[in-house]
Design a protein around this motif. Structure first.
Motif, PDB file in Angstrom:
ATOM      1  N   GLU A  62     -42.198   8.801 -73.431  1.00  0.00           N
ATOM      2  CA  GLU A  62     -43.086   8.221 -73.059  1.00  0.00           C
ATOM      3  C   GLU A  62     -42.842   7.417 -71.782  1.00  0.00           C
ATOM      4  O   GLU A  62     -42.605   6.840 -71.168  1.00  0.00           O
ATOM      5  N   ARG A  64     -44.922   5.411 -68.497  1.00  0.00           N
ATOM      6  CA  ARG A  64     -45.496   3.837 -68.408  1.00  0.00           C
ATOM      7  C   ARG A  64     -46.782   3.854 -67.217  1.00  0.00           C
ATOM      8  O   ARG A  64     -46.518   4.816 -66.655  1.00  0.00           O
ATOM      9  N   THR A  66     -50.199   2.200 -65.543  1.00  0.00           N
ATOM     10  CA  THR A  66     -50.779   1.084 -65.278  1.00  0.00           C
ATOM     11  C   THR A  66     -51.716   1.031 -64.258  1.00  0.00           C
ATOM     12  O   THR A  66     -52.288   1.931 -63.592  1.00  0.00           O
ATOM     13  N   ASP A  76     -51.413  -2.521 -69.316  1.00  0.00           N
ATOM     14  CA  ASP A  76     -50.967  -0.866 -69.138  1.00  0.00           C
ATOM     15  C   ASP A  76     -50.205  -1.265 -70.398  1.00  0.00           C
ATOM     16  O   ASP A  76     -50.387  -1.414 -71.290  1.00  0.00           O
ATOM     17  N   GLY A  77     -49.158   0.172 -70.234  1.00  0.00           N
ATOM     18  CA  GLY A  77     -48.708   0.436 -71.454  1.00  0.00           C
ATOM     19  C   GLY A  77     -48.125   1.892 -71.161  1.00  0.00           C
ATOM     20  O   GLY A  77     -47.559   2.453 -70.285  1.00  0.00           O
ATOM     21  N   VAL A  78     -47.905   2.617 -72.649  1.00  0.00           N
ATOM     22  CA  VAL A  78     -46.744   3.998 -72.585  1.00  0.00           C
ATOM     23  C   VAL A  78     -48.324   5.180 -73.665  1.00  0.00           C
ATOM     24  O   VAL A  78     -48.630   4.270 -74.358  1.00  0.00           O
ATOM     25  N   SER A 104     -45.591   6.785 -63.839  1.00  0.00           N
ATOM     26  CA  SER A 104     -45.142   6.546 -63.869  1.00  0.00           C
ATOM     27  C   SER A 104     -44.260   7.982 -63.111  1.00  0.00           C
ATOM     28  O   SER A 104     -44.457   8.732 -64.402  1.00  0.00           O
TER      29      SER A 104
END
Length: 187
Positions: A62, A64, A66, A76-78, A104
């Motif tokens: 998963e 990340r 932003t 931000d999150g996954v 990422s």
């Protein structure tokens, strides 16, 4: 060292370097091969928001993400594998904004969006209707009554204090043999 031994060592090193060795395993966990990013070019009216859609492929971890708007971090999150996530980003009416999405392991994608919602009222959240008396009027009435009360107290205290002081000492008119009203009082 004789020349023959030196040649034998060089031959040994060359023969060992020709043997294929297995490749080293990667220490990083495998992530999805790619996350697709899609950003609307024009903001939808009347909310003046653009949709940022992130789609991950099946398998892997998963990653990340932003999202930035004009250099300010918004969210931000996954993104779960095989899922699509949509974030709505506000763009001021009549302006353009630079949306940057950083993922990422994949890098950064930059998009420019524009809002053509001019002259429309923009509501960013749900507002409750105004009910009851005006809060401005209630605040003014509370301030005025507090000032009147304070002024009245100052007026009263000014009329009571300072009292006049007697010109001569106070004499207690009692018989010398009578019991004292205040035994600890020095006269």
């Amino acid at each position: 060292m004789p020349t023959g031994i030196r040649l034998a060592l060089v031959a040994l090193v060359l023969s060992l370097s020709a043997i294929p060795l297995p490749a080293a395993a990667s220490a990083e966990p495998e992530g999805p091969e790619r996350i697709d990013v899609d950003v609307d070019r024009k903001a939808g009216c009347p909310q003046s928001t653009v949709a940022v859609t992130l789609s991950a492929e099946e398998g892997g971890g998963e990653p990340r993400f932003t999202i930035y708007r004009n250099g300010d971090r918004i969210t931000d999150g996954v993104v779960s594998p095989g899922k699509t996530r949509t974030e709505r980003i506000y763009v001021r009416p009549g302006r353009s904004a630079r949306i940057k999405v950083t993922i990422s392991g994949q890098g950064t994608s930059t998009f420019t969006t524009k809002s053509t919602c001019r002259g429309m009222k923009v509501h960013r959240g749900a507002h409750l209707p105004r009910t009851g008396p005006a809060t401005d009027l209630m605040a003014k009435l509370a301030t005025a009554s507090g000032l009147l009360l304070t002024g009245g107290i100052i007026w009263w205290y000014g009329s009571v204090w300072p009292r006049r002081t007697p010109a001569a000492p106070i004499t207690v008119t009692r018989s010398p043999t009578a019991r004292r009203r205040y035994p600890d009082l020095d006269l």
